[in-house]
Design an enzyme around this catalytic site. Structure first.
Site, PDB file in Angstrom:
ATOM      1  N   GLU A  26      -4.605  70.978 111.655  1.00 45.23           N
ATOM      2  CA  GLU A  26      -4.204  70.310 112.908  1.00 45.23           C
ATOM      3  C   GLU A  26      -5.409  69.991 113.805  1.00 45.23           C
ATOM      4  O   GLU A  26      -6.527  70.466 113.555  1.00 45.23           O
ATOM      5  CB  GLU A  26      -3.205  71.172 113.679  1.00 45.23           C
ATOM      6  CG  GLU A  26      -3.786  72.507 114.141  1.00 45.23           C
ATOM      7  CD  GLU A  26      -3.169  73.016 115.438  1.00 45.23           C
ATOM      8  OE1 GLU A  26      -3.157  72.260 116.425  1.00 45.23           O
ATOM      9  OE2 GLU A  26      -2.721  74.176 115.461  1.00 45.23           O
ATOM     10  N   LYS A  88      -2.571  65.572 123.964  1.00 42.84           N
ATOM     11  CA  LYS A  88      -1.953  66.544 123.053  1.00 42.84           C
ATOM     12  C   LYS A  88      -0.664  65.900 122.544  1.00 42.84           C
ATOM     13  O   LYS A  88       0.212  65.550 123.329  1.00 42.84           O
ATOM     14  CB  LYS A  88      -1.661  67.830 123.813  1.00 42.84           C
ATOM     15  CG  LYS A  88      -0.970  68.902 123.001  1.00 42.84           C
ATOM     16  CD  LYS A  88      -0.771  70.148 123.845  1.00 42.84           C
ATOM     17  CE  LYS A  88       0.361  71.000 123.335  1.00 42.84           C
ATOM     18  NZ  LYS A  88       0.717  72.065 124.273  1.00 42.84           N
ATOM     19  N   ASP A 140      11.485  76.585 127.938  1.00 46.32           N
ATOM     20  CA  ASP A 140      10.251  76.160 127.275  1.00 46.32           C
ATOM     21  C   ASP A 140      10.181  76.767 125.874  1.00 46.32           C
ATOM     22  O   ASP A 140       9.816  77.929 125.695  1.00 46.32           O
ATOM     23  CB  ASP A 140       9.032  76.566 128.118  1.00 46.32           C
ATOM     24  CG  ASP A 140       7.752  75.938 127.585  1.00 46.32           C
ATOM     25  OD1 ASP A 140       7.777  75.377 126.471  1.00 46.32           O
ATOM     26  OD2 ASP A 140       6.724  76.014 128.286  1.00 46.32           O
ATOM     27  N   SER A 142       8.669  75.678 122.112  1.00 48.93           N
ATOM     28  CA  SER A 142       7.799  74.701 121.458  1.00 48.93           C
ATOM     29  C   SER A 142       8.554  73.866 120.425  1.00 48.93           C
ATOM     30  O   SER A 142       9.379  74.390 119.669  1.00 48.93           O
ATOM     31  CB  SER A 142       6.643  75.423 120.767  1.00 48.93           C
ATOM     32  OG  SER A 142       5.891  74.495 120.015  1.00 48.93           O
ATOM     33  N   ALA A 143       8.213  72.577 120.399  1.00 47.97           N
ATOM     34  CA  ALA A 143       8.779  71.680 119.378  1.00 47.97           C
ATOM     35  C   ALA A 143       8.343  72.106 117.973  1.00 47.97           C
ATOM     36  O   ALA A 143       8.938  71.667 116.983  1.00 47.97           O
ATOM     37  CB  ALA A 143       8.349  70.240 119.653  1.00 47.97           C
ATOM     38  N   ASP A 144       7.331  72.976 117.889  1.00 43.57           N
ATOM     39  CA  ASP A 144       6.911  73.479 116.564  1.00 43.57           C
ATOM     40  C   ASP A 144       8.081  74.149 115.846  1.00 43.57           C
ATOM     41  O   ASP A 144       8.207  74.062 114.624  1.00 43.57           O
ATOM     42  CB  ASP A 144       5.796  74.527 116.703  1.00 43.57           C
ATOM     43  CG  ASP A 144       4.485  73.951 117.214  1.00 43.57           C
ATOM     44  OD1 ASP A 144       4.379  72.725 117.351  1.00 43.57           O
ATOM     45  OD2 ASP A 144       3.572  74.759 117.479  1.00 43.57           O
ATOM     46  N   LYS A 161       0.742  84.047 119.403  1.00 43.71           N
ATOM     47  CA  LYS A 161       0.157  84.843 120.490  1.00 43.71           C
ATOM     48  C   LYS A 161       1.238  85.465 121.334  1.00 43.71           C
ATOM     49  O   LYS A 161       2.297  84.868 121.534  1.00 43.71           O
ATOM     50  CB  LYS A 161      -0.662  83.937 121.394  1.00 43.71           C
ATOM     51  CG  LYS A 161      -1.943  83.491 120.790  1.00 43.71           C
ATOM     52  CD  LYS A 161      -2.892  83.061 121.885  1.00 43.71           C
ATOM     53  CE  LYS A 161      -4.195  82.635 121.284  1.00 43.71           C
ATOM     54  NZ  LYS A 161      -4.165  81.251 120.834  1.00 43.71           N
TER      55      LYS A 161
HETATM   56  N1  PSU Z   1      -1.132  78.489 119.933  1.00 41.82           N
HETATM   57  C1  PSU Z   1      -2.371  78.917 119.696  1.00 41.82           C
HETATM   58  N2  PSU Z   1      -3.363  78.011 119.553  1.00 41.82           N
HETATM   59  C2  PSU Z   1      -3.124  76.662 119.633  1.00 41.82           C
HETATM   60  C3  PSU Z   1      -1.791  76.232 119.855  1.00 41.82           C
HETATM   61  C4  PSU Z   1      -0.831  77.169 120.003  1.00 41.82           C
HETATM   62  O1  PSU Z   1      -2.592  80.105 119.617  1.00 41.82           O
HETATM   63  O2  PSU Z   1      -4.060  75.876 119.504  1.00 41.82           O
HETATM   64  C5  PSU Z   1      -1.495  74.765 119.886  1.00 41.82           C
HETATM   65  C6  PSU Z   1      -0.955  74.303 118.519  1.00 41.82           C
HETATM   66  O3  PSU Z   1      -1.370  72.976 118.284  1.00 41.82           O
HETATM   67  C7  PSU Z   1       0.548  74.341 118.726  1.00 41.82           C
HETATM   68  C8  PSU Z   1       0.646  73.895 120.164  1.00 41.82           C
HETATM   69  O4  PSU Z   1       1.267  73.494 117.868  1.00 41.82           O
HETATM   70  O5  PSU Z   1      -0.457  74.513 120.830  1.00 41.82           O
HETATM   71  C9  PSU Z   1       1.958  74.317 120.793  1.00 41.82           C
HETATM   72  O6  PSU Z   1       2.052  73.767 122.055  1.00 41.82           O
HETATM   73  P1  PSU Z   1       3.435  73.816 122.842  1.00 41.82           P
HETATM   74  O7  PSU Z   1       3.648  75.274 123.148  1.00 41.82           O
HETATM   75  O8  PSU Z   1       3.213  72.997 124.063  1.00 41.82           O
HETATM   76  O9  PSU Z   1       4.465  73.243 121.915  1.00 41.82           O
HETATM   77 MN    MN Z   2       6.397  73.807 125.788  1.00 45.51          MN
END
Ligand code: PSU
Ligand code: MN
Length: 317
Positions: A26, A88, A140, A142-144, A161
């Protein structure tokens, strides 16, 4: 051309055509996860690590409105130097960036989308996004996690984390049928630390077993990814006490400043790094390298199954 919007680097395309192992990587971690120049240096070292493990690296990004599977060292340096000036880009950002011809650093979610379009089954990163603490109020998430629920890619990470609510993150993954595999551990690792106190679904000792699980899942038509949780090497793990203090302070500061939405994760990461005087950065670099090596071995085992049931190369556009 596989998809009208996708450029696959020649080396990556060559490997995919021959059924050789490829590992997706990524780029949010480059532009938003680490400072320059360590971000670009690390990205190149991670690619080296994938090669050393016998696979071809395909770092994902959006450049000039094109989805990229495989970047040149120059493009990686550009993403690193531009840092947070690069958007991002998660799933919801793709349509606008493509239509406008803009750049984007891909998250876990959007890297999975690119990997799937290209036909890459294995992806290595540091940590995945998840359910944030306080999500019951903020929503909140994550879309992940949604992407893991629907897109057929195995994601090798060091867990997540504890800026997140790890327990709720695992609940969410269970609901969506995403297997969480602990590589040589029975515990879900917490990124900087090998321990979270939370169990994984299955402990696996060897990558060939993970490859067979991928094949079984996708052969059944069970859509979605798998998480391969690979604990940070002992020598680079941080004391949970010092990291937890930094995480609590970072979260408190984000709340006080009203940091929300897509800015929250990068804000917390940068704060933690500053509060631990860069110690967390070294841990972060080491765990990503470790994941890249494991992902390369997994990609080789999956390719060795000669499986045509991985992500098919989709024809659209
Ligand atoms: N967590 C980490 N390091 C990162 C990310 C998350 O420890 O670099 C990054 C990754 O690209 C992950 C994104 O997909 O942040 C998630 O962001 P959000 O929570 O806004 O979906
Ligand atoms: Mn988010």
């Amino acid at each position: 051309m596989i998809n009208h919007y996708l450029d696959i680097a020649p080396e990556v395309m060559d490997a995919l055509k021959k059924g050789q192992p490829v590992v997706a990587l990524e780029s949010t971690i480059i532009s938003h996860g680490m400072p320059y120049p360590q971000n670009a240096e690390t990205a190149l070292r991670v690619e080296q690590q994938v090669r050393a493990g016998g696979a071809v690296p395909a770092t994902a990004a959006i450049i000039g409105g094109r989805l990229k599977a495989g970047l040149s060292p120059k493009e990686i340096d550009y993403l690193g130097e531009m840092g947070a000036k690069i958007a991002k880009a998660s799933r919801r950002d793709l349509p606008a960036l493509l239509a406008r011809g803009q750049d984007g650093a891909t998250t876990v979610a959007s890297t999975m989308i690119i990997a799937r379009l290209a036909g890459i089954a294995v992806f290595a990163t540091g940590g995945i996004g998840g359910v944030h603490r306080g999500a019951a109020q903020t929503m909140d998430i994550s879309a992940d996690l949604q992407e893991l629920a629907r897109t057929n890619v195995a994601v090798v990470c060091a867990g997540a984390k504890s800026i997140l609510d790890l327990e709720l993150t695992l609940e969410y993954l269970e609901t969506h049928g995403v297997p969480v595999l602990g590589y040589q551990t029975d515990e879900f690792p917490a990124f900087y630390s090998r321990h979270s106190g939370l169990p994984v679904d299955f402990q696996v000792e060897e990558t060939d077993e993970i490859a067979r699980m991928m094949k079984a899942k996708w052969s059944l038509g069970l859509e979605g990814g798998l998480i391969v949780a690979n604990p940070i090497p002992e020598a680079f793990a941080m004391h949970s006490e010092s990291i937890n203090i930094a995480i609590s302070r970072a979260i408190a500061e984000a709340e006080a400043k009203g940091v929300k939405g897509k800015n929250l994760t990068p804000f917390l990461l940068a704060k933690i790094e500053a509060l631990t005087e860069g110690k967390s950065l070294e841990s972060n670099i080491q765990l990503v390298l470790n994941n890249a090596g494991l992902a390369a071995r997994l990609a080789a085992d999956f390719a060795g199954l000669g499986s045509k049931v991985g992500p098919p190369v989709e024809k659209r556009g």
